[in-house]
Design an enzyme around this catalytic site. Sequence first.
Site, PDB file in Angstrom:
ATOM      1  N   HIS A   1     -36.312  -2.167  22.769  1.00 20.50           N
ATOM      2  CA  HIS A   1     -36.100  -3.438  23.478  1.00 20.50           C
ATOM      3  C   HIS A   1     -36.882  -3.422  24.797  1.00 20.50           C
ATOM      4  O   HIS A   1     -36.963  -2.387  25.474  1.00 20.50           O
ATOM      5  CB  HIS A   1     -34.606  -3.648  23.746  1.00 20.50           C
ATOM      6  CG  HIS A   1     -34.312  -5.046  24.170  1.00 20.50           C
ATOM      7  ND1 HIS A   1     -34.531  -5.473  25.455  1.00 20.50           N
ATOM      8  CD2 HIS A   1     -33.870  -6.115  23.482  1.00 20.50           C
ATOM      9  CE1 HIS A   1     -34.215  -6.763  25.539  1.00 20.50           C
ATOM     10  NE2 HIS A   1     -33.812  -7.174  24.350  1.00 20.50           N
TER      11      HIS A   1
ATOM     12  N   GLU B   1     -40.114 -10.395  20.315  1.00 19.38           N
ATOM     13  CA  GLU B   1     -39.494 -10.968  21.505  1.00 19.38           C
ATOM     14  C   GLU B   1     -40.499 -11.017  22.650  1.00 19.38           C
ATOM     15  O   GLU B   1     -40.646 -10.022  23.381  1.00 19.38           O
ATOM     16  CB  GLU B   1     -38.303 -10.110  21.950  1.00 19.38           C
ATOM     17  CG  GLU B   1     -37.205  -9.993  20.925  1.00 19.38           C
ATOM     18  CD  GLU B   1     -35.857  -9.688  21.576  1.00 19.38           C
ATOM     19  OE1 GLU B   1     -34.915 -10.447  21.336  1.00 19.38           O
ATOM     20  OE2 GLU B   1     -35.764  -8.714  22.343  1.00 19.38           O
TER      21      GLU B   1
HETATM   22  P1  PGA Z   1     -32.015 -13.831  25.227  1.00 18.93           P
HETATM   23  O1  PGA Z   1     -32.228 -12.281  24.904  1.00 18.93           O
HETATM   24  O2  PGA Z   1     -31.550 -14.490  23.935  1.00 18.93           O
HETATM   25  O3  PGA Z   1     -30.996 -13.857  26.285  1.00 18.93           O
HETATM   26  O4  PGA Z   1     -33.343 -14.373  25.655  1.00 18.93           O
HETATM   27  C1  PGA Z   1     -32.803 -11.840  23.715  1.00 18.93           C
HETATM   28  C2  PGA Z   1     -32.967 -10.350  23.749  1.00 18.93           C
HETATM   29  O5  PGA Z   1     -33.335  -9.824  24.818  1.00 18.93           O
HETATM   30  O6  PGA Z   1     -32.733  -9.659  22.750  1.00 18.93           O
END
Ligand code: PGA
Length: 259
Positions: free
Chosen positions: A97, A167
Site C-alpha cells: 500500500h 491506486e
Molecule cells: P480511499 O483509500 O478510498 O480513502 O481513497 C483507498 C486506499 O488507500 O486503499
Amino acid sequence: MKKKGYVIANWKMNPDTVADAKELFFDIKSVVGRLKNLNVVIAPPIIFLAELRRLYSGRQLEFGAQNISFEEKGSFTGETSAKMARSIGTTYVIVGHSERRLMGETDKDVNKKIVAALLQKFTIVLCIGEKERDSQGSYLSFLEEELRSALTGVSKKSLKHILIAYEPIWAIGKTGKEAMSPRDVHETSLFLHKILMQIYDRKSAFAVPILYGGSVEPENNEELLHGGGISGFLVGHASLETSSFLSILKTSNNFFGNS
Ligand code: PGA
C-alpha cells in the site's frame, strides 16, 4: 460460470476501539449473505482481527491483514508474520500500500512480502500506483517497474493468488470527485494486463483481477464499474461509514450479477 467481483475494505488505522470495530463489522455482516456476486473482504487493524474473526462462522465474508512482515519469526518488535496472520483465519493480505511505501517500504520489501504470503497460501492484494500523472507518460514506466519488481520470481501458477489494486496516490483519501475518471482507469487496467502478458502469457495475465482504489464512494462507484474495466474496488474511507459502504456493496453486487 460468472466471475464474482471484489469489494475489499481497507480500514487503515480505524476505528478507535474494538467496540466501534464490532459495530461496523455487524453492519456489514448483516448484509453480506445477500451479496452472491461478490467476494467481500474486510481488512481491519490486525489487533481487532482475531476478535472479529471469532464472531463470524459464515463463508461469504473473508478477512484481510493490512500488512505482514517478510520475516518468518524472531526479534522483530511490533511485526506480524504471515503465519501469525494466517493462524487467526486471515485469508487475504494487502501488500505494498502506498501509505506503507511512504513509511519506507521498498519495491524489494514488497516482493519479499509477496513471497512470504504465497508460502502461507494467502490471496494477495498487491497495491501499485503513481504519485502523479505527467503529460509525458512517465507514470507508465513507473507503474511497469513497480509491477515487474513486485512479481520478481513469482511463477505463473502463483499468479492465481494475486489481485492487483491500482491506486493512484493522488486520488487516495479525497472526495469522490477527485477519483480517477473511469476512462483513465480502463486505460490503466489494460496497460497493467499488457505488462502481465509480457511477463506471463495472455490467459494468465487477463485472469488477474484488477481493482481500483482511490476515493471510491457511493457517488462514483457505479460509473467506475461501468467504464473502468475493473473487477472491483479497494475502498478506504468510505468503508468506515456504514451507509456508504453498504451502498457500494449493493451497486457492485448488482453490477457483477448483470455483467
Ligand atoms: P480511499 O483509500 O478510498 O480513502 O481513497 C483507498 C486506499 O488507500 O486503499
